[in-house]
Design a protein around this motif. Structure first.
Motif, short mmCIF file in Angstrom:
data_model
loop_
_atom_site.label_atom_id
_atom_site.label_comp_id
_atom_site.label_asym_id
_atom_site.label_seq_id
_atom_site.Cartn_x
_atom_site.Cartn_y
_atom_site.Cartn_z
N LEU A 45 0.83 -1.21 0.00
CA LEU A 45 0.00 0.00 0.00
C LEU A 45 0.86 1.26 0.00
CD1 LEU A 45 -2.70 -1.17 2.56
CD2 LEU A 45 -3.05 -0.82 0.11
N ASP A 46 1.94 1.25 0.76
CA ASP A 46 2.84 2.41 0.80
C ASP A 46 3.46 2.64 -0.58
OD1 ASP A 46 2.31 2.79 3.48
OD2 ASP A 46 4.18 1.84 4.17
N ALA A 47 3.85 1.57 -1.23
CA ALA A 47 4.45 1.70 -2.56
C ALA A 47 3.46 2.30 -3.55
CB ALA A 47 4.93 0.34 -3.06
N MET A 48 2.22 1.83 -3.50
CA MET A 48 1.21 2.33 -4.43
C MET A 48 0.91 3.81 -4.15
SD MET A 48 0.34 -0.09 -6.58
CE MET A 48 -1.38 -0.19 -7.10
N LEU A 50 -7.62 2.55 -1.05
CA LEU A 50 -6.47 3.11 -1.75
C LEU A 50 -6.93 4.05 -2.87
CD1 LEU A 50 -3.37 3.13 -2.31
CD2 LEU A 50 -3.76 1.18 -3.83
N GLN A 51 -7.95 3.64 -3.60
CA GLN A 51 -8.47 4.49 -4.66
C GLN A 51 -9.14 5.75 -4.11
OE1 GLN A 51 -7.84 4.83 -7.60
NE2 GLN A 51 -9.55 4.91 -9.03
N ASP A 52 -9.81 5.62 -2.98
CA ASP A 52 -10.39 6.81 -2.34
C ASP A 52 -9.30 7.84 -2.03
OD1 ASP A 52 -13.06 6.02 -2.34
OD2 ASP A 52 -13.01 5.20 -0.30
N ARG A 53 -8.14 7.36 -1.65
CA ARG A 53 -7.05 8.25 -1.25
C ARG A 53 -6.28 8.80 -2.45
NH1 ARG A 53 -3.56 6.23 3.84
NH2 ARG A 53 -2.55 8.17 3.23
N THR A 54 -6.14 8.00 -3.52
CA THR A 54 -5.24 8.39 -4.61
C THR A 54 -5.95 8.75 -5.91
OG1 THR A 54 -4.95 6.13 -5.48
CG2 THR A 54 -3.49 6.84 -3.66
N GLY A 55 -7.05 8.06 -6.22
CA GLY A 55 -7.70 8.25 -7.51
C GLY A 55 -6.86 7.84 -8.69
N ALA A 56 -5.81 7.05 -8.46
CA ALA A 56 -4.84 6.76 -9.52
C ALA A 56 -5.04 5.40 -10.18
CB ALA A 56 -3.43 6.83 -8.94
N HIS A 66 -11.24 -13.09 3.09
CA HIS A 66 -9.98 -12.48 2.68
C HIS A 66 -10.18 -11.69 1.39
CE1 HIS A 66 -8.20 -16.11 4.93
NE2 HIS A 66 -7.97 -15.04 5.67
N ARG A 67 -10.92 -12.26 0.46
CA ARG A 67 -11.16 -11.56 -0.81
C ARG A 67 -11.90 -10.25 -0.56
NH1 ARG A 67 -13.42 -16.93 -4.04
NH2 ARG A 67 -11.52 -18.19 -3.78
N ALA A 68 -12.90 -10.30 0.31
CA ALA A 68 -13.68 -9.10 0.58
C ALA A 68 -12.81 -8.01 1.22
CB ALA A 68 -14.86 -9.45 1.50
N ARG A 69 -11.97 -8.39 2.15
CA ARG A 69 -11.12 -7.40 2.81
C ARG A 69 -10.07 -6.86 1.83
NH1 ARG A 69 -10.97 -7.87 8.85
NH2 ARG A 69 -12.79 -9.13 9.41
N HIS A 70 -9.60 -7.71 0.95
CA HIS A 70 -8.68 -7.25 -0.09
C HIS A 70 -9.34 -6.17 -0.95
CE1 HIS A 70 -5.43 -7.89 -3.17
NE2 HIS A 70 -6.38 -7.41 -3.95
N LEU A 71 -10.57 -6.43 -1.39
CA LEU A 71 -11.29 -5.45 -2.19
C LEU A 71 -11.46 -4.14 -1.42
CD1 LEU A 71 -14.05 -7.69 -3.83
CD2 LEU A 71 -12.05 -6.68 -4.97
#
Length: 457
Positions: free
Chosen positions: A262-265, A300-306, A289-294
């Protein structure tokens, strides 16, 4: 609750004693209603949809179809009828890697690349000059992107400054290029070699970026800014696997951890680089696990939009250490593949595109997934080895004409895209069975001439 869950392989998940289990107080009916209404789903909602109800064992066929239908409607609302693909080349620079991920059969132990090694040689390392030659050929053929995801060769450093730092400290993670039959150069040299004629370079996963800063106190933004200056255009969000530590401890204990990924992204996004995000599923993980991954991808997208697209990767098990050690005996089921794509579409309300990878799924399943929430078909690849080394049998190349035909079979609209989706070419299947047109030198000529095989360096 039903009896204890099992892997799609028939291996009981309890053997791993995971703390996180697919159990919720939500009901499937409520989760489906929220999905249909377009509400932002919770982790409990995702678990219910991925299991078709955590109060029963197995996947219910009628509930499965309800989830898939909701996802396909959402796909139509978000992206319409287009199915996109990119004309690209895979240039994986080296197979040398000592990380030891149990889901991987791509790597070769780094010592087998050393000058004095006398055993059988299975792997390869490409010099920057070889990478440039391969990429130049692909650009002339019409590709618009080169993707590179490689092993962590001990001699690879970020740049000359990084190599000097590593050589001075003589740590165990670095050996000088002279120790190996082939010098891979630095990451910066490889990127400069592949950044030709306006080609888009899609490279440097979080794992590779972490390798490119070892032995220093550099943060990921610094690393990705240097890589961008060397020619990097976007970042593949692979190495994510499952972003839950209790799963990573089983399948990839030597790899970058969840927080590191996550830090790298975030560092890549701060450096101005767009990126994809992935999930490798169908091995030892469960639906929780899949749900938490999503959820972590969405945050991450909320924070970066990238993030430009989400790429679910169905585990190909055949020749992997997980299979050889008896931890799995198969991959995801067809029902699981459909549910993962569908729930990704419904849960990731801030990621526009969801991919159905033909190289992982094959053409028929890819079409099924495109009818269940996905809208992107990956790329031509032109040379692919990671999945094929794991036992995948869906090939290493698809022509533009073959991809157009596949999309046309669904009565959807084939669209060649750029890596970042900013440029698109809508194809009329009644008039065109073309080669690519978006590459720097593309003119509609097929990537390969009739009877020509995939080029090798």
């Amino acid at each position: 609750m039903g009896d204890g869950p099992t892997l799609p392989t028939g291996v009981p998940r309890e053997q791993f004693d995971f703390e996180i289990r697919p159990e919720t107080d939500q009901s499937f009916e409520n989760a489906l209603a929220r999905a249909r209404a377009g509400d932002r789903l919770t982790i409990a909602d995702a678990i219910e949809l991925l299991t078709t109800g955590s109060d029963r064992r197995g996947i219910d066929p009628e509930r499965l179809e309800a989830v898939v239908t909701a996802a396909d409607r959402r796909r139509e609302e978000v992206v319409g009828e287009s199915v996109t693909f990119v004309a690209n080349l895979n240039n994986n620079v080296t197979t040398a890697c000592d990380t030891g991920c149990l889901f991987c059969n791509y790597r070769d132990s780094a010592h087998t690349f050393e000058t004095g090694y006398g055993g059988d040689e299975r792997g390869y390392t490409r010099t920057p000059a070889q990478s440039r030659s391969l990429v130049l050929d692909a650009v002339r053929r019409g590709v618009s992107e080169v993707t590179t995801v490689s092993g962590l060769h001990p001699a690879l450093a970020l740049d000359d400054e990084h190599r000097e730092i590593l050589a001075a400290e003589s740590g165990p993670s670095y050996r000088p290029p002279a120790a190996y039959r082939t010098d891979p150069g630095t990451y910066a040299e490889q990127l400069r070699a592949m950044s030709v004629d306006g080609l888009h370079v899609h490279s440097m996963t979080p794992e590779e970026a972490d390798h490119a800063r070892r032995g220093t106190d550099w943060d990921f933004e610094t690393v990705y800014r240097r890589l961008s200056e060397a020619g990097l255009d976007s970042v593949p969000g692979t190495a994510a696997e499952i972003l839950i530590e209790e799963v990573r401890e089983v399948i990839c204990p030597g790899k970058i951890d969840t927080q590191g990924w996550l830090d790298a992204m975030r560092g890549a996004a701060a450096a101005g680089l767009p990126m994809t995000a992935t999930m490798l599923y169908g091995h030892v993980e469960n639906e929780a696990h899949r749900a938490r991954h999503l959820a972590r991808i969405r945050e991450l997208q909320d924070r970066t939009g990238a993030i430009t697209e989400f790429v679910p990767l169905s585990f190909v098990h055949h020749d992997t250490p997980l299979a050889r050690r008896g931890l799995v005996s198969g991959g995801a089921t067809l029902a699981e593949d459909r549910l993962v794509v569908a729930v990704a579409r419904l849960f990731l309300d801030n990621v526009e595109h969801v991919q159905a990878s033909w190289v992982k799924h094959g053409d028929d399943l890819a079409k099924t997934l495109l009818a269940g929430g996905a809208d992107d078909l990956s790329g031509t690849l032109l040379a692919e080895s990671i999945t094929s080394r794991a036992g995948g049998d869906h090939g290493e190349f698809r022509s533009v004409a073959a991809l157009v035909d596949l999309i046309d079979d669904l009565d959807r609209v084939p669209v060649e895209r750029s890596t970042d989706y900013e440029r698109r070419h809508r194809i009329d299947p009644e008039r065109e069975r073309p080669g690519p047109v978006l590459g720097p030198l593309a003119d509609g000529t097929p990537l390969l001439a009739p009877g020509e095989t995939v080029p090798k360096p």
